[in-house]
Every structure is written in C-alpha cells, then in structure tokens.
Motif scaffolding. Sequence first.
Motif, short mmCIF file in Angstrom:
data_model
loop_
_atom_site.label_atom_id
_atom_site.label_comp_id
_atom_site.label_asym_id
_atom_site.label_seq_id
_atom_site.Cartn_x
_atom_site.Cartn_y
_atom_site.Cartn_z
N ASP A 118 46.55 127.47 110.51
CA ASP A 118 46.02 126.81 111.70
C ASP A 118 46.35 125.32 111.68
N TYR A 119 46.32 124.71 110.50
CA TYR A 119 46.64 123.28 110.40
C TYR A 119 48.09 123.02 110.80
N MET A 120 48.99 123.88 110.34
CA MET A 120 50.40 123.68 110.68
C MET A 120 50.65 123.99 112.16
N ARG A 121 49.84 124.86 112.76
CA ARG A 121 49.99 125.13 114.18
C ARG A 121 49.67 123.87 115.00
N THR A 122 48.70 123.09 114.53
CA THR A 122 48.30 121.88 115.25
C THR A 122 49.02 120.63 114.74
N HIS A 123 49.73 120.74 113.63
CA HIS A 123 50.50 119.61 113.09
C HIS A 123 51.92 120.07 112.74
N PRO A 124 52.66 120.57 113.72
CA PRO A 124 54.00 121.10 113.43
C PRO A 124 54.99 120.00 113.04
N VAL A 125 55.97 120.39 112.25
CA VAL A 125 57.07 119.48 111.91
C VAL A 125 58.02 119.44 113.10
N MET A 145 65.58 122.58 94.64
CA MET A 145 64.97 123.89 94.61
C MET A 145 64.44 124.29 95.97
N LYS A 146 64.52 125.56 96.10
CA LYS A 146 63.99 126.04 97.35
C LYS A 146 62.56 126.44 97.16
N HIS A 147 62.26 126.04 97.94
CA HIS A 147 60.87 126.39 97.89
C HIS A 147 60.58 127.31 99.07
N THR A 148 60.10 127.96 98.41
CA THR A 148 59.69 128.97 99.44
C THR A 148 58.19 128.80 99.80
N LEU A 149 57.49 128.76 101.36
CA LEU A 149 56.09 128.63 101.75
C LEU A 149 55.52 129.97 102.14
N SER A 150 54.32 130.66 101.55
CA SER A 150 53.70 131.96 101.84
C SER A 150 52.50 131.76 102.74
N VAL A 151 52.43 132.44 103.99
CA VAL A 151 51.33 132.30 104.94
C VAL A 151 50.84 133.69 105.33
N LEU A 152 49.52 133.96 105.15
CA LEU A 152 48.95 135.25 105.53
C LEU A 152 48.45 135.16 106.96
N THR A 153 48.94 136.06 107.83
CA THR A 153 48.53 136.04 109.24
C THR A 153 47.43 137.05 109.44
N LEU A 154 46.27 136.58 109.88
CA LEU A 154 45.14 137.47 110.16
C LEU A 154 44.79 137.35 111.63
N ALA A 155 44.85 138.43 112.36
CA ALA A 155 44.48 138.40 113.77
C ALA A 155 43.37 139.42 113.96
N VAL A 156 42.15 138.95 114.10
CA VAL A 156 41.02 139.85 114.22
C VAL A 156 40.71 140.07 115.69
N MET A 157 40.75 141.32 116.10
CA MET A 157 40.55 141.65 117.52
C MET A 157 39.07 141.88 117.78
N THR A 158 38.54 141.18 118.78
CA THR A 158 37.15 141.38 119.17
C THR A 158 37.14 141.76 120.64
N ALA A 159 36.55 142.88 120.95
CA ALA A 159 36.53 143.35 122.34
C ALA A 159 35.21 142.97 122.98
N PHE A 160 35.32 142.40 124.15
CA PHE A 160 34.12 142.03 124.90
C PHE A 160 34.04 142.90 126.15
N ALA A 161 32.87 143.42 126.39
CA ALA A 161 32.68 144.22 127.59
C ALA A 161 31.75 143.50 128.53
N ALA A 162 32.04 143.58 129.80
CA ALA A 162 31.16 142.96 130.80
C ALA A 162 30.86 143.98 131.89
N PRO A 163 30.05 144.98 131.56
CA PRO A 163 29.78 146.02 132.56
C PRO A 163 29.06 145.44 133.76
#
Length: 274
Positions: A120-127, A1-19
Amino acid sequence: MKHTLSVLTLAVMTAFAAPAMAQKAKEKAAAPAAAPAEGVLATVNGKAIPQGRADIMIRNQVAQGQQDGDQLRGAVREELIRREVLTQAAAAKGMDKNAALMHQAELAKQAVLIQAYLQDYMRTHPVSEDTIKAEYEKIKAGLGNKEYKARHILVKTEDKAKEIISKLQAGEKFEDLAKDSEDPGSKDRGGDLGWSAPAQYVKPFSEALVKLEKGKFTPQPVRSDFGYHIIKLEDVRDLKLPSYDEAKPQIAQRLEQQTIAAHVNELRQKAAIK
C-alpha cells in the motif's frame, strides 16, 4: 546484485447487500441496511470455514496460472476442510496453547500485515518514470563505454607480489602463477576475471587496469583492501549496455527497495523504543 523485491497481494472480498425496505410513500429517506455475515464455505464439527478464505486461495492460484473452475474450487474447498480438521486435532492436544507455536503464528500474521502495508505504501509513493530514467543515465555514466578482459593474481604481501612479477618478467606463464592467488573465484581459471567495466572493480584496481596496454601486466603491485594484485589486460572492447526498456524493471525494483528501506528507517527513528 539484483535484488529481487517480494510482495504478497491480499484482496479480501466483502459483499454488501442493500435489500429494499418497505417504506411509506411519504417517507423521504430509507434506513441504511446492515451488511450480512460473510458466507460459509463448509462447517467442520460445528465450526464454519469462511468463504473469504477460499476466495483468497482461488485468487492466488489463478494468479499463478491455474484455471478457475469447478475443479480448482473443489480442490480449494477440500484443502480448507483438511486444514480445519488438522487445526481442530492440534487444538484437541492443547497445541493452540503452546507459547512457541503461538509466537510462530504471530510472526506469520505480522509478515502478512507488513507486506500488505508495504504494498500500500508503494501504491501511494510510486517510483516515477523520471527517477528511473535518471538512475539509468547515472549507471551508464558510471560504467563508461569500454569493458576490459583481465586476469589477476591476489596475494597478501607486497614482497610476494614483487616475487611473482619477477617470475612473469622472466617468462613464466601468468596462468600458472595464478594458482598461488588468494582469490578462490579466479585462481583455478588462471586468474581470469572475464569481461567487466572498470567501475565494477575497486578504485585502485580499475585505475591500474585502464592504464595497461593489451597483453601487458602491472610492473608494480597494486594495493587494495583485499591485498596486493598483479593485473594483466588481455583485451578491450566497446561496452554494450542493455536498453532503458530492458533495464527498467531491475532499476525500478531496486529503487522501490531503497524507498521502502528509507521509509522503514524513518518509522524506526520515530518509534518510542525503550
């Protein structure tokens, strides 16, 4: 069987200002600047909708093929305003105090956090590529180099199987007798199982199958955990497997799921549960 793996990508943008800060010429270091508050998309009845929510929705839509632009951004803004209006209406009715609804909200929050953590775990433990190739070769070796076109009749008792074999030996058609099979997936097709490698069957079945000559059926019932089989071999051909590049995505996905399952089990074993 195929298995299919579902991953939600969340990229939260934070802007930093250094006037730049006015400094005396002889000062050697500048004081660190504090990050400003997140931007506001709109305000509904005095409550601000953070711009970050719109950024996430826009990214998700673009990832699904939508074109970024004023039309998409306007639609996202309108959708978030509608959500805020409805959320406030629900709160006015006290629904934000409803225990069952709050449990649902917490489950949704958990799902987002869990998927982000696993990504994040798979990013640091890739196959690794070597692991995928080794699995491909293992699958190839297990399947062999031939595939078989077979029919079978499955019954519950050995006596019933012997009775069917006697009828076959007397000249009755395999396809007609297959109507009494206990296998709902093949009985209406005359017992036809299509083309498969022996490894795809349970061991007693595959061992009996590869010993048959084309056009012959098993002279004795073949017992498995499912019952008693009468097997007929119709044809044999060379097995054509997908190339490594074709199979790689599916194998990688399955190995990733195994990696995640092992990690989850490890965390479960370490957890203090009472």
